[in-house]
Design a protein around this motif. Structure first.
Motif, PDB file in Angstrom:
ATOM      1  N   SER A 188       0.837  -1.205   0.000  1.00  0.00           N
ATOM      2  CA  SER A 188       0.000   0.000   0.000  1.00  0.00           C
ATOM      3  C   SER A 188       0.869   1.252   0.000  1.00  0.00           C
ATOM      4  CB  SER A 188      -0.950  -0.004   1.199  1.00  0.00           C
ATOM      5  OG  SER A 188      -0.220   0.073   2.399  1.00  0.00           O
ATOM      6  N   ALA A 189       2.095   1.141   0.496  1.00  0.00           N
ATOM      7  CA  ALA A 189       2.990   2.304   0.512  1.00  0.00           C
ATOM      8  C   ALA A 189       3.680   2.527  -0.837  1.00  0.00           C
ATOM      9  CB  ALA A 189       4.039   2.144   1.613  1.00  0.00           C
ATOM     10  N   LEU A 190       3.352   1.702  -1.831  1.00  0.00           N
ATOM     11  CA  LEU A 190       3.949   1.905  -3.157  1.00  0.00           C
ATOM     12  C   LEU A 190       3.430   3.173  -3.825  1.00  0.00           C
ATOM     13  CD1 LEU A 190       3.968  -1.672  -4.763  1.00  0.00           C
ATOM     14  CD2 LEU A 190       5.963  -0.228  -4.274  1.00  0.00           C
ATOM     15  N   LYS A 191       2.249   3.634  -3.399  1.00  0.00           N
ATOM     16  CA  LYS A 191       1.700   4.855  -4.001  1.00  0.00           C
ATOM     17  C   LYS A 191       1.330   5.843  -2.912  1.00  0.00           C
ATOM     18  CE  LYS A 191      -0.406   2.804  -8.122  1.00  0.00           C
ATOM     19  NZ  LYS A 191      -1.667   2.687  -8.876  1.00  0.00           N
ATOM     20  N   ASP A 192       1.471   7.106  -3.206  1.00  0.00           N
ATOM     21  CA  ASP A 192       1.019   8.121  -2.253  1.00  0.00           C
ATOM     22  C   ASP A 192      -0.428   8.497  -2.560  1.00  0.00           C
ATOM     23  OD1 ASP A 192       0.924   9.933  -4.342  1.00  0.00           O
ATOM     24  OD2 ASP A 192       2.809  10.910  -3.825  1.00  0.00           O
ATOM     25  N   ASN A 251      -1.691  10.851  -4.008  1.00  0.00           N
ATOM     26  CA  ASN A 251      -1.943  11.415  -5.343  1.00  0.00           C
ATOM     27  C   ASN A 251      -1.812  10.378  -6.443  1.00  0.00           C
ATOM     28  OD1 ASN A 251      -2.437  14.094  -4.473  1.00  0.00           O
ATOM     29  ND2 ASN A 251      -0.229  14.325  -4.112  1.00  0.00           N
ATOM     30  N   GLY A 252      -1.616   9.110  -6.040  1.00  0.00           N
ATOM     31  CA  GLY A 252      -1.507   8.058  -7.037  1.00  0.00           C
ATOM     32  C   GLY A 252      -0.110   7.967  -7.627  1.00  0.00           C
ATOM     33  N   ARG A 253       0.832   8.662  -7.016  1.00  0.00           N
ATOM     34  CA  ARG A 253       2.204   8.667  -7.528  1.00  0.00           C
ATOM     35  C   ARG A 253       3.010   7.569  -6.837  1.00  0.00           C
ATOM     36  NH1 ARG A 253       5.133  12.355 -10.650  1.00  0.00           N
ATOM     37  NH2 ARG A 253       7.331  12.413 -10.055  1.00  0.00           N
ATOM     38  N   VAL A 254       3.792   6.863  -7.631  1.00  0.00           N
ATOM     39  CA  VAL A 254       4.594   5.772  -7.078  1.00  0.00           C
ATOM     40  C   VAL A 254       5.722   6.352  -6.227  1.00  0.00           C
ATOM     41  CG1 VAL A 254       6.053   3.795  -7.658  1.00  0.00           C
ATOM     42  CG2 VAL A 254       3.993   4.277  -9.011  1.00  0.00           C
ATOM     43  N   PHE A 314      11.944   6.329  -9.118  1.00  0.00           N
ATOM     44  CA  PHE A 314      11.025   5.621 -10.017  1.00  0.00           C
ATOM     45  C   PHE A 314      10.750   6.415 -11.292  1.00  0.00           C
ATOM     46  CE2 PHE A 314       6.685   4.443 -11.439  1.00  0.00           C
ATOM     47  CZ  PHE A 314       6.869   3.079 -11.624  1.00  0.00           C
ATOM     48  N   TYR A 315      10.632   7.733 -11.161  1.00  0.00           N
ATOM     49  CA  TYR A 315      10.238   8.534 -12.332  1.00  0.00           C
ATOM     50  C   TYR A 315      11.425   8.986 -13.188  1.00  0.00           C
ATOM     51  CZ  TYR A 315       5.464   8.381 -10.699  1.00  0.00           C
ATOM     52  OH  TYR A 315       4.218   7.936 -10.335  1.00  0.00           O
ATOM     53  N   ASP A 316      12.634   8.538 -12.810  1.00  0.00           N
ATOM     54  CA  ASP A 316      13.786   8.878 -13.651  1.00  0.00           C
ATOM     55  C   ASP A 316      13.566   8.316 -15.055  1.00  0.00           C
ATOM     56  OD1 ASP A 316      14.812   9.906 -11.371  1.00  0.00           O
ATOM     57  OD2 ASP A 316      16.446   8.445 -11.153  1.00  0.00           O
ATOM     58  N   THR A 375       3.054   2.664 -14.062  1.00  0.00           N
ATOM     59  CA  THR A 375       2.113   2.202 -13.037  1.00  0.00           C
ATOM     60  C   THR A 375       2.818   1.252 -12.077  1.00  0.00           C
ATOM     61  OG1 THR A 375       1.465   0.155 -14.150  1.00  0.00           O
ATOM     62  CG2 THR A 375       0.233   2.148 -14.729  1.00  0.00           C
ATOM     63  N   ALA A 376       2.179   1.057 -10.940  1.00  0.00           N
ATOM     64  CA  ALA A 376       2.530  -0.040 -10.030  1.00  0.00           C
ATOM     65  C   ALA A 376       1.223  -0.765  -9.757  1.00  0.00           C
ATOM     66  CB  ALA A 376       3.124   0.494  -8.736  1.00  0.00           C
ATOM     67  N   GLU A 377       1.154  -2.032 -10.125  1.00  0.00           N
ATOM     68  CA  GLU A 377      -0.083  -2.787  -9.922  1.00  0.00           C
ATOM     69  C   GLU A 377       0.198  -4.057  -9.135  1.00  0.00           C
ATOM     70  OE1 GLU A 377      -3.066  -1.968 -10.494  1.00  0.00           O
ATOM     71  OE2 GLU A 377      -3.013  -0.487 -12.108  1.00  0.00           O
ATOM     72  N   ILE A 378      -0.736  -4.397  -8.257  1.00  0.00           N
ATOM     73  CA  ILE A 378      -0.685  -5.706  -7.610  1.00  0.00           C
ATOM     74  C   ILE A 378      -1.537  -6.638  -8.475  1.00  0.00           C
ATOM     75  CG2 ILE A 378      -0.965  -6.976  -5.463  1.00  0.00           C
ATOM     76  CD1 ILE A 378      -1.282  -4.219  -4.070  1.00  0.00           C
ATOM     77  N   ASN A 379      -0.900  -7.625  -9.080  1.00  0.00           N
ATOM     78  CA  ASN A 379      -1.627  -8.524  -9.983  1.00  0.00           C
ATOM     79  C   ASN A 379      -2.202  -9.739  -9.255  1.00  0.00           C
ATOM     80  OD1 ASN A 379       1.067  -7.557 -11.748  1.00  0.00           O
ATOM     81  ND2 ASN A 379      -0.926  -7.186 -12.649  1.00  0.00           N
ATOM     82  N   GLY A 380      -1.653 -10.029  -8.098  1.00  0.00           N
ATOM     83  CA  GLY A 380      -2.180 -11.163  -7.352  1.00  0.00           C
ATOM     84  C   GLY A 380      -1.639 -11.140  -5.945  1.00  0.00           C
ATOM     85  N   ILE A 381      -2.420 -11.702  -5.030  1.00  0.00           N
ATOM     86  CA  ILE A 381      -1.985 -11.779  -3.634  1.00  0.00           C
ATOM     87  C   ILE A 381      -2.607 -13.011  -3.015  1.00  0.00           C
ATOM     88  CG2 ILE A 381      -3.887 -10.405  -2.671  1.00  0.00           C
ATOM     89  CD1 ILE A 381      -1.702  -9.010  -0.901  1.00  0.00           C
ATOM     90  N   ALA A 382      -1.889 -13.653  -2.140  1.00  0.00           N
ATOM     91  CA  ALA A 382      -2.434 -14.835  -1.458  1.00  0.00           C
ATOM     92  C   ALA A 382      -1.704 -15.030  -0.144  1.00  0.00           C
ATOM     93  CB  ALA A 382      -2.282 -16.083  -2.329  1.00  0.00           C
TER      94      ALA A 382
END
Lengths: 461, 461
Positions: B241-245, B247-250, B255-257, B306-313
């Motif tokens: 959850s801390a991957l994005k602030d 404002n939706g920014r990673v 990262f944005y370099d 983007t940063a997306e979580i594609n799966g979790i278990a």
């Protein structure tokens, strides 16, 4: 009559009768009363009949009582002076799989010796046939010495404890008058880890919740939709991670309402247990307690509430990789409660919390999975001090009031339906392997357990 | 020679030959070249042979080239003046299940009419046999008008695109010299959603990571250990959850370099597309774009990483409830990259980020699942402006440079192995049902597609 002298006569009788008592227990253990397995239905009833006959032979008014599932055994001693007490135990046992890990057939019990300790080996030796028979043997010795049973004693034995007790609440409700007493005695717990006798005086409650967050109405491709479409796993991760602050404290508004600090007595007792959290955690590969900062480890385990994620699933988590942006994600969350925390208020606070993380175009669904307040016994009832003193005398070391991190639903049921507290006393040990192959009960647990109950009965009469 | 006049002669020839061209396409579609199904191995080769014979008949030096899997077809036109170009397409098709949802047998293609549109119906009509034949037919008309093929043209047709292209990279590597050109033309994309012709000039890259957080060495009971033992799901939820602030920014450092804002031309082109994010999201039950605040929706989808979580278990998430405190939890995470973002730097930043959330007695394991930078074509190559003008003229509306949110690996392979950019032009439509039952290709896409290539070839010669 001098109680002290009575005690010693009863205790002597127990010592003299130990071999015969062990024989009886072995007979009881030979009955494969596995309640979860329909193939053992008749065996469960045989165990009920065996127990009922034992109790009748001691002078109890005893009967096997049908339920929708396996039967209950109820026994009552004659009316008379003295405090009405309800004793509870269960005569059903766990399944025995995997059978090949047993060193002897699980229902051909025997006495064994191991590292200088005498052990009763077999399924149910500890949980709960051995434990419940400590009380029955104490009654037998009492009868033998005094010529009659202690008055106003009701014994309730369940045959479905290992199957989730589906008939228990209906049975308590239907027989409320017959079963009500001033205190319940429950013999299904253990000695403290170091072998010190203990009375469990508080059990944490539980709120269980399942939460399903839904975003898109189908799984999406994370290339086409990533950056545009809400990700339900991310929403869930945000909501769940925000349940605790950096000090390990749960953030839900009002969550700590009703949580109480330890009394001086409990604080002293728990301190004396010298609980070594690092050693305890090292058994499962960990070292550091993660509870709220500033709390002792036993407070974290017994007197502090928790918020735990018990399960989570969403998207693709199998082998390989799929760049899916899933439509939904779900989690199971539970809160352990202490003191007077209100389960329904906490459920609502949790749901509001998750809702607050939800984008306007997503939805959430909640499913309730149980809710029960903590059980906190009123230790100002003199029975507790009396039992504590009796245990201390029998075991030659100071007995302690302890807590338990989990719930024992029967204690809550007795409180809710029969309106009485429970005194949880047992003599199991950490290495009894209950629910596992090669279950055992120390002969010392059995013998001193029966002597403990004789002393407690003496003190409470 | 005046290109304009050449064009019109070739275009006339295409118009006159449309029915014959459609017949040829239908013949091609009758070959069930399903590359994922071993039962169709010979059919795949038949399709390669069919294509090879067509190309030979046009004067290409063409051959079917064996690989470890299905063969490649390579065709070259005579050497001569003009820019060396590599055209890519694939002649294999998707499986046809579920068969009962097809309105006609998938390999008995036919022309149909629907809502006033003429359609070519059958598996592969759009993806990619119909699309690749637009280029072949353009070459045929060119030859017919000019008496010879355009010089320095190499055609590469793959038979494993729908099977993950296992032989492609080895084949490109082994035949680097033969296949190298100054620009690749790829015909496996579509018109923009509203039917506007488009050239895809940038594709997002990808970093895939699997992360496994381990706490206790077994699953624990949340009653006994809750409050003491670290919960790996909670650790994972916090890290992810801390991957994005807000404002939706990673949040990953650096990262944005390499992320670049849109050029004026792209900015203008994308603006002109009038992308309606709400309408787009409404097709999957959503409304609100969730990307970084201050970005337009097309930037979110095409030009922002983007940063997306594609799966979790982790733990127990099935029916009912288990109060387990699990020993481990895992997630699959992917990052879509744009501009010059460096996949390996981002992978490292992600791993460092997760590590920073780890209590000292827990551990984490990472597994790499692919990494590729974004493909950003150099649109200052005059071929792009020329193709854009040609498309605009053919379709009667301004062609646009567009982006794509996902990757098209072949474009990255061409860049990495053959050192050239790709111009991605295609004529598929959103409703072509590629990969699904009742796949179709509009006759307009086919006819105007061939005419588009004729114009582009004219402009690039």
């Amino acid at each position: 009559m001098d109680n002290k002298r009575d005690d010693s006569a009863v205790l002597d009788r127990l010592d003299q009768g130990l071999d015969a008592a062990l024989d009886r227990l072995l007979n009881f253990l030979r009955i494969p009363s596995i309640s979860t397995d329909p193939a053992h239905k008749n065996d469960v009833r045989d165990a009920a009949n065996w127990l009922c006959a034992e109790l009748q032979s001691l002078g109890f008014e005893a009967s096997v009582r049908d339920t929708a599932g396996h039967p209950m055994v109820v026994a009552t001693s004659p009316q008379g002076e003295g405090r009405p007490l309800l004793f509870y135990g269960h005569y059903d046992v766990q399944p025995v799989d995997p059978l090949h890990l047993w060193n002897r057939p699980p229902f051909e019990p025997a006495l064994e010796e191991e590292n200088g300790r005498r052990l009763i080996r077999g399924r149910g030796a500890s949980d709960d046939k051995g434990q419940l028979m400590t009380f029955v043997e104490a009654c037998r010795a009492w009868k033998s010495v005094h010529g009659s049973l202690p008055a106003n004693l009701t014994l309730l034995f369940e045959g479905e404890e290992e199957s989730g007790s589906p008939s228990l609440v209906p049975f308590l409700t239907e027989n409320r008058e017959e079963l009500s007493a001033s205190l319940a005695l429950i013999c299904d717990t253990g000695l403290y880890a170091d072998g010190r006798p203990a009375i469990t005086t508080q059990l944490r409650g539980l709120v269980g919740e399942e939460v399903v967050v839904r975003a898109a109405d189908r799984d999406l491709h994370s290339g086409s939709f990533g950056g545009l479409a809400a990700n339900p796993i991310m929403i869930l991760a945000r909501a769940l991670s925000a349940l605790k602050d950096e000090n390990g404290r749960v953030t839900l508004p009002g969550f700590y309402d009703g949580v109480e600090d330890l009394s001086d007595e409990l604080s002293r007792d728990w301190q004396a247990l010298n609980f070594d959290a690092s050693e305890f955690l090292s058994r499962v590969g960990l070292r550091t307690p993660i509870g709220e900062k500033g709390r002792t480890p036993l407070e974290m385990a017994w007197n502090q509430p928790t918020a735990e994620i018990n399960g989570i699933a969403g998207g693709y988590a199998g082998d390989g990789f799929k760049t899916v942006l899933p439509g939904e994600a779900r989690a199971k969350v539970s809160f352990r409660l202490t003191g007077q925390q209100n389960p329904e208020k906490i459920r609502k606070a949790f749901r509001d919390h998750v809702q607050s993380f939800l984008p306007e175009d997503c939805s959430v669904e909640f499913h309730e999975h149980g809710g029960a307040p903590a059980s906190v016994m009123d230790t100002s009832d003199p029975a507790f001090a009396a039992a504590k003193a009796a245990l201390s005398e029998e075991w030659g070391r100071e007995a302690a009031y302890i807590g338990a991190g989990g719930s024992i639903p029967i204690a809550g049921d007795f409180k809710r339906i029969l309106g009485m507290d429970s005194m949880l006393i047992g003599f199991g040990r950490d290495d009894d392997r209950i629910h596992s192959p090669n279950e055992k009960y120390d002969v010392e647990s059995f013998a001193k357990g029966a002597r403990s109950w004789a002393r407690i009965l003496g003190a409470l009469r």
